[in-house]
Design an enzyme around this catalytic site. Structure first.
Site, short mmCIF file in Angstrom:
data_model
loop_
_atom_site.label_atom_id
_atom_site.label_comp_id
_atom_site.label_asym_id
_atom_site.label_seq_id
_atom_site.Cartn_x
_atom_site.Cartn_y
_atom_site.Cartn_z
N ALA A 135 -5.51 10.23 7.37
CA ALA A 135 -4.93 9.69 6.16
C ALA A 135 -5.95 9.12 5.49
CB ALA A 135 -3.55 8.77 6.57
N HIS A 159 1.02 -1.02 -0.09
CA HIS A 159 -0.33 -0.21 0.20
C HIS A 159 1.23 1.18 -0.09
CE1 HIS A 159 -0.22 -0.78 4.66
NE2 HIS A 159 1.08 -0.57 3.92
N GLN A 203 -2.36 3.17 -5.56
CA GLN A 203 -3.54 3.78 -4.66
C GLN A 203 -2.73 5.45 -4.64
OE1 GLN A 203 -2.57 1.72 -0.94
NE2 GLN A 203 -4.29 0.67 -0.79
N VAL A 254 -4.42 3.63 12.10
CA VAL A 254 -5.56 4.96 12.40
C VAL A 254 -6.85 4.48 13.03
CG1 VAL A 254 -5.49 5.71 10.16
CG2 VAL A 254 -7.07 4.21 10.50
N1 DAH Z 1 -3.49 1.41 3.51
C1 DAH Z 1 -4.41 0.95 3.22
C2 DAH Z 1 -4.63 -0.32 2.95
O1 DAH Z 1 -4.09 -0.53 1.71
C3 DAH Z 1 -5.92 1.98 2.72
C4 DAH Z 1 -5.57 2.53 3.96
C5 DAH Z 1 -7.22 3.22 5.32
C6 DAH Z 1 -4.55 4.27 4.01
C7 DAH Z 1 -6.87 3.73 5.72
C8 DAH Z 1 -5.10 4.67 5.04
C9 DAH Z 1 -5.94 4.91 6.17
O2 DAH Z 1 -4.30 5.96 4.74
O3 DAH Z 1 -6.09 5.97 6.50
O4 DAH Z 1 -5.94 -1.47 2.35
#
Ligand code: DAH
Length: 349
Positions: free
Chosen positions: A315, A177, A218, A261
């Site tokens: 975020a 991610h 992303q 988070v």
């Molecule tokens: N990194 C998470 C994923 O790839 C997505 C994500 C969720 C990013 C919540 C964020 C967040 O910044 O606050 O599944």
């Protein structure tokens, strides 16, 4: 005397014959053959010079001069005929292979921007208007940035969500991610306020299907500062949805869990196919998920160099391919990276 008459007579007869044949010739190959026969080293005219001793001594210069004259005349006639044949061939080819220079030229095949690039740029410009700048972070990541610093310790069950491609080097992998960029940006800017988007390719060990691919983009969103609240997060993301899909788009937030988070959520937009009634595209929910989001976890803030008692932030992680799918009604995410031009061409505006 008779010898002299003979040689001169031979030359005259020769010239007549050669000339007659020459005027009948109409192609370069025949012309060359003629040249070899009448002007080549072993041609009768050239042989005359060797045969001069056959004539009385006093006549020899005259015969020689005459032979020379004939040779020069034949050469001149040859050149004339050759030029005529050449000219004829040229005008014939001009006639046959006429070029219409007034026709419009053929357009060279032009490439276009990939649909994902187009949607990424659109996302950048929407967030740029809200004051976010682009911050790039690496696709090949360490375990520390991809997991540990994001509050996902080794053996944490949440790691199952993000299985990936590991390199042969211990602890080095393809990022699952864009969230690791959060800590990189924080460490870079601490303790200044931050508003960045972190875009790029991510990878997962994934069973692929119409909505899952093992590589995808992303766009991470990160805002850090003093007094940033959940209202800022909601307002920013709702505004984004309106700018992306139009003023009338309907959005909803649902609570969800992400280790980095607290609180965490997901934002859905109303299904474009059934307008919220529920259909096969939205799995009867009436809503489609486009992003995960939340308030940056105190542990993550601290890992980035920000004191959670002083600073806060939000975020989000957006899926640009999903966003494009909703916008253009694309029903299979695998089309993005299958490199089928029949798909790509439809978006090469
Ligand atoms: N990194 C998470 C994923 O790839 C997505 C994500 C969720 C990013 C919540 C964020 C967040 O910044 O606050 O599944």
């Amino acid at each position: 005397m008779s010898e002299k008459t003979n040689l001169i007579g031979e030359l005259e007869a020769l010239q007549k014959k050669a000339k007659k044949e020459l005027t009948a010739l109409d192609n370069p190959a025949a012309l060359q053959a003629w040249k070899r026969t009448y002007l080549g080293r072993s041609s009768p005219v050239m042989q005359i010079f060797k045969r001069l001793p056959e004539a009385p001594k006093e006549e020899r210069p005259k015969i020689g001069q005459f032979a020379n004259k004939i040779k020069n005349e034949l050469e001149a006639q040859f050149n004339k005929q050759e030029a005529a044949v050449h000219q004829q061939a040229l005008s014939a080819s001009l006639q046959q292979e006429k070029l219409d220079v007034t026709l419009p030229g053929r357009q060279p095949a032009r490439g276009g921007l990939h649909i994902a690039t187009q949607i990424l740029r659109e996302i950048y410009s929407i967030f740029a208007e809200m004051g976010f700048q682009i911050y790039r972070s690496p696709e090949v990541e360490s375990d520390a940035y991809n997991f540990e610093l994001l509050n996902i310790p080794a053996h944490h069950p949440a790691r199952d969500l993000w299985d990936t491609f590991f390199t042969t080097e211990e602890g080095i992998m393809l990022r699952t991610h864009t969230s690791p960029g959060q800590v990189r940006a924080m460490r870079d800017f601490a303790t200044e306020p931050i508003r960045v988007v972190l875009p790029g390719m991510c990878y997962r060990y994934e069973q692929t299907d119409a909505s899952h691919e093992f590589q995808f983009n992303q766009v991470e969103l990160l805002a850090i500062g003093k007094n940033i609240t959940f209202a800022d997060l909601k307002g920013t993301l709702e505004d984004f949805a309106k700018r992306m899909y139009g003023q009338n788009v309907r959005t909803r937030f649902r609570p969800s869990y992400f280790p980095f988070v607290e609180p965490g959520g997901e934002m859905d937009i109303e299904c474009f196919v059934c307008s919220g009634k529920g259909c096969s595209v939205c799995s009867r929910k009436g809503w489609l998920e486009i992003l995960g989001c939340g308030m940056v976890h105190p542990v993550v803030l601290r890992n980035g160099g920000y004191d959670p008692d002083v600073y806060s932030g939000f975020a989000a992680g957006l899926g640009p391919e999903r966003i494009a799918m909703l916008r253009y009604h694309i029903d299979d995410i695998r089309d993005f990276w299958a490199n089928d031009v029949r798909f790509l061409e439809q978006f090469s505006g």
